[in-house]
Design an enzyme around this catalytic site. Structure first.
Site, PDB file in Angstrom:
ATOM      1  N   CYS A  79      -4.782  -2.836  -6.164  1.00 56.15           N
ATOM      2  CA  CYS A  79      -4.497  -3.882  -7.130  1.00 56.15           C
ATOM      3  C   CYS A  79      -3.938  -3.239  -8.389  1.00 56.15           C
ATOM      4  O   CYS A  79      -4.114  -2.055  -8.627  1.00 56.15           O
ATOM      5  CB  CYS A  79      -5.762  -4.641  -7.521  1.00 56.15           C
ATOM      6  N   GLY A 110       0.136  -4.685  -5.519  1.00 56.75           N
ATOM      7  CA  GLY A 110      -0.500  -5.822  -4.852  1.00 56.75           C
ATOM      8  C   GLY A 110       0.434  -7.008  -4.829  1.00 56.75           C
ATOM      9  O   GLY A 110       0.950  -7.407  -5.880  1.00 56.75           O
ATOM     10  N   ASN A 160      -9.781  -3.316 -10.036  1.00 55.06           N
ATOM     11  CA  ASN A 160      -9.027  -2.568  -9.027  1.00 55.06           C
ATOM     12  C   ASN A 160      -9.985  -1.575  -8.381  1.00 55.06           C
ATOM     13  O   ASN A 160     -10.577  -0.758  -9.077  1.00 55.06           O
ATOM     14  CB  ASN A 160      -7.868  -1.834  -9.727  1.00 55.06           C
ATOM     15  N   GLY A 161     -10.144  -1.659  -7.072  1.00 54.48           N
ATOM     16  CA  GLY A 161     -11.029  -0.714  -6.391  1.00 54.48           C
ATOM     17  C   GLY A 161     -12.108  -1.434  -5.614  1.00 54.48           C
ATOM     18  O   GLY A 161     -12.003  -2.629  -5.337  1.00 54.48           O
ATOM     19  N   CYS A 185      -7.709   9.696  -6.754  1.00 57.36           N
ATOM     20  CA  CYS A 185      -7.170   9.412  -5.419  1.00 57.36           C
ATOM     21  C   CYS A 185      -5.870  10.180  -5.191  1.00 57.36           C
ATOM     22  O   CYS A 185      -4.885   9.990  -5.909  1.00 57.36           O
ATOM     23  CB  CYS A 185      -6.902   7.906  -5.305  1.00 57.36           C
ATOM     24  N   TYR A 226       1.782   8.406  -2.501  1.00 54.32           N
ATOM     25  CA  TYR A 226       2.539   7.204  -2.157  1.00 54.32           C
ATOM     26  C   TYR A 226       2.375   6.011  -3.108  1.00 54.32           C
ATOM     27  O   TYR A 226       3.358   5.353  -3.456  1.00 54.32           O
ATOM     28  CB  TYR A 226       2.161   6.765  -0.735  1.00 54.32           C
ATOM     29  N   SER A 233       9.734   5.936   0.472  1.00 56.77           N
ATOM     30  CA  SER A 233       8.486   6.677   0.283  1.00 56.77           C
ATOM     31  C   SER A 233       8.627   8.176   0.485  1.00 56.77           C
ATOM     32  O   SER A 233       7.860   8.956  -0.066  1.00 56.77           O
ATOM     33  CB  SER A 233       7.422   6.118   1.231  1.00 56.77           C
ATOM     34  N   ASP A 235       8.501  12.085   5.561  1.00 60.89           N
ATOM     35  CA  ASP A 235       7.823  10.849   5.127  1.00 60.89           C
ATOM     36  C   ASP A 235       6.499  11.230   4.467  1.00 60.89           C
ATOM     37  O   ASP A 235       6.053  12.374   4.565  1.00 60.89           O
ATOM     38  CB  ASP A 235       7.592   9.913   6.318  1.00 60.89           C
ATOM     39  N   ASP A 236       5.875  10.241   3.793  1.00 56.16           N
ATOM     40  CA  ASP A 236       4.658  10.551   3.031  1.00 56.16           C
ATOM     41  C   ASP A 236       3.408  10.519   3.891  1.00 56.16           C
ATOM     42  O   ASP A 236       2.427  11.187   3.593  1.00 56.16           O
ATOM     43  CB  ASP A 236       4.511   9.578   1.856  1.00 56.16           C
ATOM     44  N   CYS A 296     -10.798   4.345   3.845  1.00 53.89           N
ATOM     45  CA  CYS A 296     -11.025   4.492   2.400  1.00 53.89           C
ATOM     46  C   CYS A 296     -12.008   3.410   1.973  1.00 53.89           C
ATOM     47  O   CYS A 296     -11.827   2.249   2.301  1.00 53.89           O
ATOM     48  CB  CYS A 296      -9.720   4.299   1.637  1.00 53.89           C
ATOM     49  N   CYS A 342      -9.571  13.329  -4.534  1.00 54.78           N
ATOM     50  CA  CYS A 342     -10.272  12.749  -3.388  1.00 54.78           C
ATOM     51  C   CYS A 342      -9.359  12.886  -2.172  1.00 54.78           C
ATOM     52  O   CYS A 342      -8.177  12.558  -2.237  1.00 54.78           O
ATOM     53  CB  CYS A 342     -10.571  11.266  -3.645  1.00 54.78           C
ATOM     54  N   CYS A 396      -9.944  10.136   3.016  1.00 55.62           N
ATOM     55  CA  CYS A 396      -9.330   9.519   4.200  1.00 55.62           C
ATOM     56  C   CYS A 396      -8.753  10.577   5.136  1.00 55.62           C
ATOM     57  O   CYS A 396      -8.405  10.277   6.273  1.00 55.62           O
ATOM     58  CB  CYS A 396      -8.280   8.475   3.820  1.00 55.62           C
TER      59      CYS A 396
HETATM   60  S1  SF4 Z   1     -10.077   7.915   0.567  1.00 63.79           S
HETATM   61 FE1  SF4 Z   1      -7.868   8.367   0.481  1.00 63.79          FE
HETATM   62  S2  SF4 Z   1      -6.896   6.459  -0.242  1.00 63.79           S
HETATM   63 FE2  SF4 Z   1      -9.131   6.321  -0.678  1.00 63.79          FE
HETATM   64  S3  SF4 Z   1      -9.389   7.030  -2.779  1.00 63.79           S
HETATM   65 FE3  SF4 Z   1      -9.705   8.820  -1.442  1.00 63.79          FE
HETATM   66  S4  SF4 Z   1      -7.629   9.749  -1.245  1.00 63.79           S
HETATM   67 FE4  SF4 Z   1      -7.373   7.686  -2.066  1.00 63.79          FE
END
Ligand code: SF4
Length: 471
Positions: free
Chosen positions: A14, A42, A119-120, A253, A259, A300, A361-362, A398, A446, A449
Protein backbone atom coordinates in the site's frame (compact mmCIF):
# COMPACT_ATOMS: atom_id res chain seq x y z
CA UNK A 1 -10.69 -8.92 -16.17
CA UNK A 2 -7.06 -9.83 -16.65
CA UNK A 3 -4.51 -7.60 -14.99
CA UNK A 4 -1.53 -7.21 -17.27
CA UNK A 5 0.10 -4.45 -15.26
CA UNK A 6 2.38 -6.75 -13.38
CA UNK A 7 3.13 -10.00 -15.09
CA UNK A 8 3.58 -12.64 -12.41
CA UNK A 9 5.01 -10.27 -9.81
CA UNK A 10 4.74 -10.03 -6.08
CA UNK A 11 2.12 -7.42 -5.38
CA UNK A 12 3.04 -4.13 -3.83
CA UNK A 13 1.41 -3.50 -0.52
CA UNK A 14 0.00 0.00 0.00
CA UNK A 15 0.98 3.64 -0.25
CA UNK A 16 0.28 6.11 2.55
CA UNK A 17 0.42 9.89 2.82
CA UNK A 18 -0.10 12.43 5.60
CA UNK A 19 0.01 16.22 5.39
CA UNK A 20 -0.10 19.01 7.97
CA UNK A 21 0.18 22.62 6.81
CA UNK A 22 0.55 25.81 8.85
CA UNK A 23 -1.69 27.61 6.33
CA UNK A 24 -5.03 26.40 4.91
CA UNK A 25 -4.61 24.98 1.40
CA UNK A 26 -6.24 22.62 -1.11
CA UNK A 27 -5.36 19.55 0.97
CA UNK A 28 -7.66 17.18 -0.94
CA UNK A 29 -6.20 18.04 -4.34
CA UNK A 30 -2.65 17.81 -3.07
CA UNK A 31 -3.20 14.43 -1.44
CA UNK A 32 -4.83 13.06 -4.59
CA UNK A 33 -1.83 14.25 -6.63
CA UNK A 34 0.52 12.66 -4.12
CA UNK A 35 -1.46 9.41 -4.23
CA UNK A 36 -1.04 9.27 -8.00
CA UNK A 37 2.73 9.26 -7.48
CA UNK A 38 2.24 6.28 -5.15
CA UNK A 39 -0.20 4.44 -7.43
CA UNK A 40 2.34 1.66 -8.11
CA UNK A 41 2.02 0.64 -4.43
CA UNK A 42 -1.63 -0.35 -4.71
CA UNK A 43 -4.24 -0.31 -7.44
CA UNK A 44 -7.35 -1.75 -5.78
CA UNK A 45 -8.69 1.20 -3.79
CA UNK A 46 -7.88 4.79 -2.89
CA UNK A 47 -9.04 7.18 -0.18
CA UNK A 48 -8.44 10.64 1.26
CA UNK A 49 -9.40 12.30 4.55
CA UNK A 50 -9.17 16.11 4.97
CA UNK A 51 -9.86 18.24 8.02
CA UNK A 52 -9.88 21.87 9.09
CA UNK A 53 -9.61 21.01 12.77
CA UNK A 54 -13.41 20.82 13.22
CA UNK A 55 -14.92 18.96 10.30
CA UNK A 56 -13.53 15.88 8.65
CA UNK A 57 -14.33 14.73 5.11
CA UNK A 58 -13.65 11.23 3.81
CA UNK A 59 -13.82 9.97 0.23
CA UNK A 60 -12.75 6.47 -0.70
CA UNK A 61 -13.69 3.72 -3.11
CA UNK A 62 -12.43 0.78 -5.09
CA UNK A 63 -10.38 1.63 -8.17
CA UNK A 64 -7.34 3.55 -9.32
CA UNK A 65 -6.74 7.01 -7.85
CA UNK A 66 -7.86 8.75 -11.07
CA UNK A 67 -11.06 6.66 -11.15
CA UNK A 68 -11.94 7.20 -7.48
CA UNK A 69 -11.20 10.94 -7.67
CA UNK A 70 -12.81 11.82 -10.98
CA UNK A 71 -13.42 15.62 -11.30
CA UNK A 72 -16.98 15.57 -9.89
CA UNK A 73 -15.87 13.67 -6.84
CA UNK A 74 -12.92 15.96 -6.11
CA UNK A 75 -15.44 18.62 -5.07
CA UNK A 76 -16.45 16.46 -2.14
CA UNK A 77 -12.99 17.02 -0.65
CA UNK A 78 -13.32 20.82 -0.73
CA UNK A 79 -13.35 22.02 2.87
CA UNK A 80 -12.92 25.63 3.96
CA UNK A 81 -9.84 26.13 6.10
CA UNK A 82 -8.58 22.56 5.53
CA UNK A 83 -4.96 22.25 6.58
CA UNK A 84 -4.38 18.54 7.21
CA UNK A 85 -5.23 15.13 5.86
CA UNK A 86 -4.13 11.57 5.25
CA UNK A 87 -4.48 9.31 2.22
CA UNK A 88 -4.10 5.71 1.16
CA UNK A 89 -3.82 3.62 -1.96
CA UNK A 90 -4.49 -0.02 -1.34
CA UNK A 91 -3.59 -3.47 -2.39
CA UNK A 92 -5.32 -5.86 0.01
CA UNK A 93 -2.86 -7.96 2.00
CA UNK A 94 -5.45 -8.84 4.64
CA UNK A 95 -9.18 -8.60 4.07
CA UNK A 96 -10.93 -8.82 0.72
CA UNK A 97 -10.96 -6.13 -1.91
CA UNK A 98 -14.25 -4.70 -0.61
CA UNK A 99 -15.20 -1.04 -0.27
CA UNK A 100 -15.48 -1.21 3.51
CA UNK A 101 -11.87 -2.39 3.67
CA UNK A 102 -10.67 0.66 1.68
CA UNK A 103 -8.70 3.18 3.73
CA UNK A 104 -8.34 5.59 5.47
CA UNK A 105 -10.47 4.02 8.17
CA UNK A 106 -12.30 6.40 10.50
CA UNK A 107 -13.77 5.70 13.93
CA UNK A 108 -15.34 7.62 16.78
CA UNK A 109 -13.40 6.70 19.85
CA UNK A 110 -12.53 7.85 23.33
CA UNK A 111 -9.98 10.05 21.51
CA UNK A 112 -12.66 11.67 19.32
CA UNK A 113 -12.64 10.93 15.61
CA UNK A 114 -9.56 9.06 14.45
CA UNK A 115 -8.60 8.39 10.85
CA UNK A 116 -5.85 5.93 10.03
CA UNK A 117 -4.00 4.70 6.94
CA UNK A 118 -1.70 1.71 7.15
CA UNK A 119 0.89 -0.07 5.01
CA UNK A 120 2.04 -3.53 6.05
CA UNK A 121 0.76 -6.28 8.33
CA UNK A 122 0.35 -6.61 12.07
CA UNK A 123 1.30 -10.26 12.49
CA UNK A 124 -0.39 -10.51 15.89
CA UNK A 125 -3.62 -8.81 14.72
CA UNK A 126 -5.64 -12.00 15.00
CA UNK A 127 -5.06 -12.77 18.72
CA UNK A 128 -5.39 -9.06 19.62
CA UNK A 129 -8.64 -8.83 17.70
CA UNK A 130 -9.93 -11.94 19.43
CA UNK A 131 -9.04 -10.46 22.82
CA UNK A 132 -10.70 -7.15 21.96
CA UNK A 133 -13.84 -8.90 20.67
CA UNK A 134 -14.09 -10.83 23.92
CA UNK A 135 -13.81 -7.48 25.74
CA UNK A 136 -16.79 -6.12 23.80
CA UNK A 137 -15.05 -4.30 20.93
CA UNK A 138 -16.92 -4.01 17.63
CA UNK A 139 -15.19 -4.29 14.25
CA UNK A 140 -16.55 -2.94 10.99
CA UNK A 141 -13.85 -4.23 8.64
CA UNK A 142 -12.04 -7.48 8.02
CA UNK A 143 -8.58 -5.92 7.66
CA UNK A 144 -5.96 -5.68 10.40
CA UNK A 145 -5.78 -1.84 10.48
CA UNK A 146 -8.88 -1.51 12.65
CA UNK A 147 -7.13 -3.50 15.36
CA UNK A 148 -4.79 -0.55 15.87
CA UNK A 149 -7.67 1.94 16.18
CA UNK A 150 -9.28 -0.29 18.81
CA UNK A 151 -6.02 -0.61 20.72
CA UNK A 152 -5.58 3.18 20.76
CA UNK A 153 -9.18 3.69 21.90
CA UNK A 154 -8.63 1.29 24.79
CA UNK A 155 -6.18 3.76 26.36
CA UNK A 156 -8.92 6.31 27.05
CA UNK A 157 -7.09 7.69 30.09
CA UNK A 158 -3.95 8.57 28.09
CA UNK A 159 -3.15 11.47 25.77
CA UNK A 160 -3.35 10.45 22.10
CA UNK A 161 0.45 10.32 21.67
CA UNK A 162 0.84 8.05 24.70
CA UNK A 163 -2.06 5.85 23.57
CA UNK A 164 -0.48 5.42 20.12
CA UNK A 165 2.85 4.74 21.83
CA UNK A 166 1.21 1.92 23.84
CA UNK A 167 -0.50 0.48 20.78
CA UNK A 168 2.83 0.45 18.89
CA UNK A 169 4.39 -1.58 21.70
CA UNK A 170 1.66 -4.23 21.41
CA UNK A 171 1.71 -4.60 17.64
CA UNK A 172 4.24 -6.76 15.82
CA UNK A 173 5.14 -7.11 12.17
CA UNK A 174 6.18 -4.79 9.38
CA UNK A 175 4.15 -1.59 9.27
CA UNK A 176 4.05 2.12 8.55
CA UNK A 177 1.06 4.16 9.70
CA UNK A 178 -0.26 7.72 9.42
CA UNK A 179 -3.18 8.87 11.53
CA UNK A 180 -5.03 12.02 12.48
CA UNK A 181 -7.49 13.18 15.13
CA UNK A 182 -8.33 16.42 13.21
CA UNK A 183 -5.74 18.39 15.21
CA UNK A 184 -2.46 16.74 14.44
CA UNK A 185 -1.01 14.14 12.11
CA UNK A 186 1.06 11.26 13.49
CA UNK A 187 3.35 8.88 11.61
CA UNK A 188 5.10 5.75 12.83
CA UNK A 189 7.17 2.83 11.65
CA UNK A 190 7.85 -0.67 12.98
CA UNK A 191 11.09 -1.38 14.87
CA UNK A 192 12.78 -3.00 11.86
CA UNK A 193 11.75 -0.25 9.47
CA UNK A 194 10.48 -3.04 7.21
CA UNK A 195 8.00 -0.78 5.46
CA UNK A 196 9.26 2.62 4.30
CA UNK A 197 8.08 6.06 5.47
CA UNK A 198 9.71 9.43 4.84
CA UNK A 199 9.21 13.02 6.03
CA UNK A 200 9.12 16.15 3.87
CA UNK A 201 8.72 19.84 4.69
CA UNK A 202 6.30 22.29 3.08
CA UNK A 203 7.61 25.73 2.04
CA UNK A 204 4.77 27.61 3.81
CA UNK A 205 5.45 25.67 7.03
CA UNK A 206 4.26 22.16 7.61
CA UNK A 207 5.17 18.53 7.06
CA UNK A 208 4.35 15.65 4.75
CA UNK A 209 4.73 11.92 5.46
CA UNK A 210 4.83 9.46 2.58
CA UNK A 211 5.70 5.85 1.78
CA UNK A 212 8.15 7.13 -0.82
CA UNK A 213 9.55 10.62 -1.43
CA UNK A 214 8.33 10.46 -5.06
CA UNK A 215 5.12 12.12 -3.82
CA UNK A 216 6.94 15.23 -2.54
CA UNK A 217 7.56 17.19 -5.77
CA UNK A 218 3.81 17.15 -6.52
CA UNK A 219 3.09 18.59 -3.06
CA UNK A 220 5.84 21.21 -3.33
CA UNK A 221 7.57 19.45 -0.41
CA UNK A 222 11.28 18.90 0.19
CA UNK A 223 12.73 15.68 1.57
CA UNK A 224 13.73 15.98 5.23
CA UNK A 225 14.55 12.42 6.38
CA UNK A 226 13.23 8.88 6.80
CA UNK A 227 11.03 8.15 9.81
CA UNK A 228 13.42 6.02 11.86
CA UNK A 229 12.52 2.40 12.58
CA UNK A 230 10.43 2.27 15.78
CA UNK A 231 9.94 6.06 15.77
CA UNK A 232 6.67 7.93 16.39
CA UNK A 233 6.54 11.48 14.99
CA UNK A 234 3.76 14.06 15.20
CA UNK A 235 3.09 17.78 14.81
CA UNK A 236 2.75 19.91 17.94
CA UNK A 237 2.30 23.67 17.58
CA UNK A 238 3.94 23.83 14.17
CA UNK A 239 6.93 21.72 15.16
CA UNK A 240 7.80 18.13 14.34
CA UNK A 241 8.07 16.06 17.54
CA UNK A 242 9.62 12.63 17.82
CA UNK A 243 9.72 9.75 20.27
CA UNK A 244 11.73 6.53 19.87
CA UNK A 245 9.11 4.02 21.00
CA UNK A 246 10.48 0.65 19.87
CA UNK A 247 14.00 -0.71 20.07
CA UNK A 248 15.61 -0.72 16.69
CA UNK A 249 17.03 -3.55 14.63
CA UNK A 250 16.88 -2.28 11.05
CA UNK A 251 15.68 -4.90 8.59
CA UNK A 252 14.15 -2.93 5.70
CA UNK A 253 12.39 -4.94 3.00
CA UNK A 254 14.90 -5.93 0.31
CA UNK A 255 12.12 -6.02 -2.26
CA UNK A 256 11.60 -2.26 -2.00
CA UNK A 257 14.92 -1.91 -3.82
CA UNK A 258 14.61 -5.03 -5.95
CA UNK A 259 11.20 -4.16 -7.38
CA UNK A 260 8.52 -2.32 -5.35
CA UNK A 261 9.72 1.25 -4.94
CA UNK A 262 9.55 3.62 -7.88
CA UNK A 263 12.95 3.83 -9.61
CA UNK A 264 13.50 7.44 -8.46
CA UNK A 265 12.51 6.77 -4.82
CA UNK A 266 15.24 7.14 -2.21
CA UNK A 267 14.67 4.87 0.80
CA UNK A 268 17.13 4.82 3.71
CA UNK A 269 19.38 7.03 1.59
CA UNK A 270 19.54 4.58 -1.34
CA UNK A 271 17.73 5.31 -4.61
CA UNK A 272 15.88 2.29 -6.01
CA UNK A 273 17.35 2.72 -9.50
CA UNK A 274 20.90 2.90 -8.18
CA UNK A 275 20.25 -0.17 -6.02
CA UNK A 276 18.94 -2.07 -9.06
CA UNK A 277 22.05 -1.13 -11.07
CA UNK A 278 24.23 -2.42 -8.20
CA UNK A 279 22.15 -5.62 -8.04
CA UNK A 280 22.81 -6.10 -11.76
CA UNK A 281 26.53 -5.52 -11.27
CA UNK A 282 26.60 -8.18 -8.55
CA UNK A 283 24.63 -10.50 -10.82
CA UNK A 284 27.18 -10.05 -13.61
CA UNK A 285 29.90 -11.18 -11.19
CA UNK A 286 27.91 -14.15 -9.88
CA UNK A 287 26.37 -15.19 -13.21
CA UNK A 288 29.00 -14.39 -15.83
CA UNK A 289 28.38 -15.87 -19.29
CA UNK A 290 29.63 -15.25 -22.82
CA UNK A 291 26.86 -13.49 -24.72
CA UNK A 292 26.17 -10.77 -27.32
CA UNK A 293 23.38 -8.72 -25.74
CA UNK A 294 21.91 -7.85 -22.35
CA UNK A 295 18.12 -7.48 -22.62
CA UNK A 296 15.90 -6.32 -19.73
CA UNK A 297 12.38 -7.51 -19.07
CA UNK A 298 10.74 -4.06 -19.15
CA UNK A 299 10.26 -2.22 -16.89
CA UNK A 300 11.21 -4.24 -13.83
CA UNK A 301 14.52 -5.58 -15.17
CA UNK A 302 15.90 -2.36 -16.68
CA UNK A 303 18.03 -1.15 -13.75
CA UNK A 304 19.60 -4.56 -13.14
CA UNK A 305 20.22 -5.06 -16.88
CA UNK A 306 22.06 -1.73 -17.03
CA UNK A 307 24.22 -2.90 -14.12
CA UNK A 308 24.80 -6.30 -15.69
CA UNK A 309 25.83 -4.74 -19.00
CA UNK A 310 28.10 -2.23 -17.30
CA UNK A 311 29.92 -4.83 -15.20
CA UNK A 312 30.16 -7.49 -17.95
CA UNK A 313 30.97 -5.22 -20.89
CA UNK A 314 28.20 -6.91 -22.93
CA UNK A 315 26.08 -4.32 -24.85
CA UNK A 316 22.64 -3.42 -23.44
CA UNK A 317 19.72 -3.25 -25.87
CA UNK A 318 15.93 -3.16 -25.91
CA UNK A 319 15.17 -6.67 -27.08
CA UNK A 320 11.60 -6.50 -25.75
CA UNK A 321 9.05 -3.78 -26.47
CA UNK A 322 6.46 -3.23 -23.75
CA UNK A 323 3.02 -2.14 -24.90
CA UNK A 324 2.13 0.73 -22.54
CA UNK A 325 -1.60 0.44 -23.36
CA UNK A 326 -1.97 -3.20 -22.32
CA UNK A 327 -2.50 -2.37 -18.66
CA UNK A 328 -5.76 -4.19 -18.19
CA UNK A 329 -7.64 -6.42 -20.56
CA UNK A 330 -11.36 -7.07 -20.48
CA UNK A 331 -10.85 -10.38 -22.24
CA UNK A 332 -12.07 -13.30 -20.15
CA UNK A 333 -9.16 -14.80 -18.25
CA UNK A 334 -9.35 -18.31 -19.71
CA UNK A 335 -6.19 -20.40 -19.73
CA UNK A 336 -5.71 -19.80 -23.44
CA UNK A 337 -5.95 -16.06 -22.92
CA UNK A 338 -3.64 -16.20 -19.93
CA UNK A 339 -1.07 -17.81 -22.18
CA UNK A 340 -1.48 -14.90 -24.58
CA UNK A 341 -1.07 -12.21 -21.95
CA UNK A 342 2.69 -12.00 -22.33
CA UNK A 343 2.22 -11.46 -26.07
CA UNK A 344 -0.31 -8.71 -25.35
CA UNK A 345 2.21 -6.96 -23.16
CA UNK A 346 5.63 -7.73 -24.69
CA UNK A 347 7.02 -8.14 -28.21
CA UNK A 348 10.60 -8.98 -29.20
CA UNK A 349 12.54 -6.54 -31.36
CA UNK A 350 14.80 -7.58 -34.24
CA UNK A 351 18.02 -6.94 -32.26
CA UNK A 352 17.81 -10.40 -30.69
CA UNK A 353 17.93 -12.30 -34.01
CA UNK A 354 21.03 -14.51 -34.20
CA UNK A 355 22.22 -13.28 -30.78
CA UNK A 356 23.14 -14.95 -27.50
CA UNK A 357 20.93 -13.02 -25.09
CA UNK A 358 21.31 -12.40 -21.35
CA UNK A 359 17.71 -11.80 -20.21
CA UNK A 360 17.55 -9.86 -16.94
CA UNK A 361 14.52 -9.69 -14.63
CA UNK A 362 14.06 -8.81 -10.96
CA UNK A 363 12.35 -12.00 -9.73
CA UNK A 364 10.56 -15.22 -10.61
CA UNK A 365 7.28 -15.93 -8.81
CA UNK A 366 5.37 -18.69 -10.61
CA UNK A 367 7.73 -18.99 -13.58
CA UNK A 368 4.98 -18.94 -16.21
CA UNK A 369 5.83 -15.45 -17.46
CA UNK A 370 9.56 -16.17 -17.62
CA UNK A 371 8.83 -19.27 -19.69
CA UNK A 372 6.72 -17.24 -22.15
CA UNK A 373 9.33 -14.50 -22.44
CA UNK A 374 12.14 -16.98 -23.12
CA UNK A 375 9.95 -18.53 -25.80
CA UNK A 376 9.26 -15.11 -27.37
CA UNK A 377 12.98 -14.45 -27.67
CA UNK A 378 13.68 -17.92 -29.07
CA UNK A 379 10.92 -17.53 -31.67
CA UNK A 380 12.42 -14.16 -32.63
CA UNK A 381 15.71 -15.87 -33.43
CA UNK A 382 17.80 -15.60 -30.26
CA UNK A 383 20.32 -18.44 -30.44
CA UNK A 384 20.74 -18.70 -26.65
CA UNK A 385 18.75 -17.21 -23.75
CA UNK A 386 20.52 -16.93 -20.39
CA UNK A 387 18.16 -15.83 -17.60
CA UNK A 388 19.68 -13.71 -14.85
CA UNK A 389 17.50 -12.79 -11.88
CA UNK A 390 18.51 -9.89 -9.60
CA UNK A 391 17.09 -11.54 -6.46
CA UNK A 392 17.38 -14.99 -4.85
CA UNK A 393 14.67 -17.62 -5.48
CA UNK A 394 11.42 -16.72 -3.62
CA UNK A 395 10.63 -19.73 -1.43
CA UNK A 396 8.64 -18.36 1.53
CA UNK A 397 5.58 -16.16 2.10
CA UNK A 398 5.91 -12.57 3.27
CA UNK A 399 4.05 -11.73 6.49
CA UNK A 400 4.96 -8.04 6.38
CA UNK A 401 2.54 -6.61 3.87
CA UNK A 402 3.48 -8.19 0.55
CA UNK A 403 1.08 -10.52 -1.18
CA UNK A 404 3.30 -13.45 -2.10
CA UNK A 405 1.52 -16.17 -4.00
CA UNK A 406 0.53 -19.24 -2.00
CA UNK A 407 3.70 -21.17 -1.23
CA UNK A 408 2.75 -24.05 -3.50
CA UNK A 409 2.51 -21.56 -6.39
CA UNK A 410 6.05 -20.22 -5.84
CA UNK A 411 8.02 -22.28 -8.34
CA UNK A 412 11.26 -22.00 -6.35
CA UNK A 413 9.53 -23.34 -3.22
CA UNK A 414 8.91 -26.66 -4.91
CA UNK A 415 11.67 -26.86 -7.54
CA UNK A 416 15.44 -26.56 -7.35
CA UNK A 417 17.19 -24.05 -9.61
CA UNK A 418 17.88 -26.59 -12.35
CA UNK A 419 14.22 -27.63 -12.41
CA UNK A 420 13.19 -23.95 -12.66
CA UNK A 421 15.63 -23.52 -15.56
CA UNK A 422 14.19 -26.55 -17.34
CA UNK A 423 10.66 -25.20 -16.82
CA UNK A 424 11.55 -21.74 -18.19
CA UNK A 425 13.44 -23.36 -21.12
CA UNK A 426 16.34 -20.96 -20.62
CA UNK A 427 19.81 -22.20 -21.58
CA UNK A 428 21.19 -21.15 -18.20
CA UNK A 429 19.61 -19.57 -15.13
CA UNK A 430 21.33 -17.74 -12.27
CA UNK A 431 19.64 -16.10 -9.28
CA UNK A 432 21.51 -13.44 -7.30
CA UNK A 433 22.68 -14.67 -3.88
CA UNK A 434 21.51 -13.23 -0.55
CA UNK A 435 25.06 -11.93 -0.05
CA UNK A 436 24.79 -10.22 -3.42
CA UNK A 437 21.60 -8.42 -2.33
CA UNK A 438 23.22 -7.30 0.94
CA UNK A 439 26.33 -6.14 -0.86
CA UNK A 440 24.38 -4.23 -3.51
CA UNK A 441 22.09 -2.49 -1.02
CA UNK A 442 24.67 -2.07 1.76
CA UNK A 443 21.78 -2.63 4.22
CA UNK A 444 20.91 -5.35 6.73
CA UNK A 445 17.79 -6.12 4.72
CA UNK A 446 14.91 -8.49 5.42
CA UNK A 447 15.34 -11.53 3.15
CA UNK A 448 12.61 -13.67 4.72
CA UNK A 449 10.83 -14.55 1.48
CA UNK A 450 14.14 -16.00 0.25
CA UNK A 451 15.45 -17.72 3.38
CA UNK A 452 12.48 -18.07 5.77
CA UNK A 453 14.23 -16.11 8.54
CA UNK A 454 11.62 -13.61 9.66
CA UNK A 455 13.21 -10.64 11.46
CA UNK A 456 9.92 -9.39 12.93
CA UNK A 457 8.55 -12.82 13.81
CA UNK A 458 5.82 -14.96 12.24
CA UNK A 459 2.07 -14.68 12.82
CA UNK A 460 0.63 -16.01 16.04
CA UNK A 461 -1.94 -18.27 14.55
CA UNK A 462 -2.72 -18.26 10.89
CA UNK A 463 -2.69 -14.92 9.13
CA UNK A 464 -3.48 -15.97 5.64
CA UNK A 465 -5.06 -13.30 3.56
CA UNK A 466 -8.60 -13.97 4.66
CA UNK A 467 -8.13 -15.35 8.13
CA UNK A 468 -9.54 -12.23 9.82
CA UNK A 469 -12.63 -12.62 7.69
CA UNK A 470 -13.11 -16.20 8.79
CA UNK A 471 -12.78 -15.13 12.43
S1 SF4 B 1 9.66 -11.18 3.37
FE1 SF4 B 1 10.44 -10.41 1.39
S2 SF4 B 1 8.81 -9.06 0.59
FE2 SF4 B 1 8.41 -9.41 2.81
S3 SF4 B 1 9.36 -7.70 3.88
FE3 SF4 B 1 10.88 -9.37 3.84
S4 SF4 B 1 12.07 -9.00 1.92
FE4 SF4 B 1 10.20 -7.78 1.81
Amino acid sequence: MMDLDSLDKLHEECGILGLWSKEPLAVGELLVLGLQALQHRGQEAAGVVVSNGRDLLLEKDLGLVAQVFAPGRMRRLELEGAHLGIAHTRYSTTGSNLRFNAQPLTARSSKGILAIAHNGNFINALPIRQRLLEGGAVFQTTGDTEVMINLIARYAHLELIDAVDQAMRELQGGFSVVLTNRETVLALRDGGGVRPLVIGTLPQGGFVFASEPVAFPLLGASFLRDVRPGELVWIEGDELRSRQVLSVKPTPCAFEWIYFARADAKINGLEAHQARVHLGEELAREGAIEADLVVPVPDSGIGAAIGYARASGIPFDYGLYKNPYAGRSFIQPTQAMRDLKVKLKLAPTSVVRGKRVVLVDDSIVRGTTSRHIVQLLQEAGATEVHMRISSPPIRFPCYYGIDTAARKELIAATHDNEAVRVYTRADTLVFLSEGGVRHATQQSVCLACFNGQYPAGVPQGELEKLSLERS
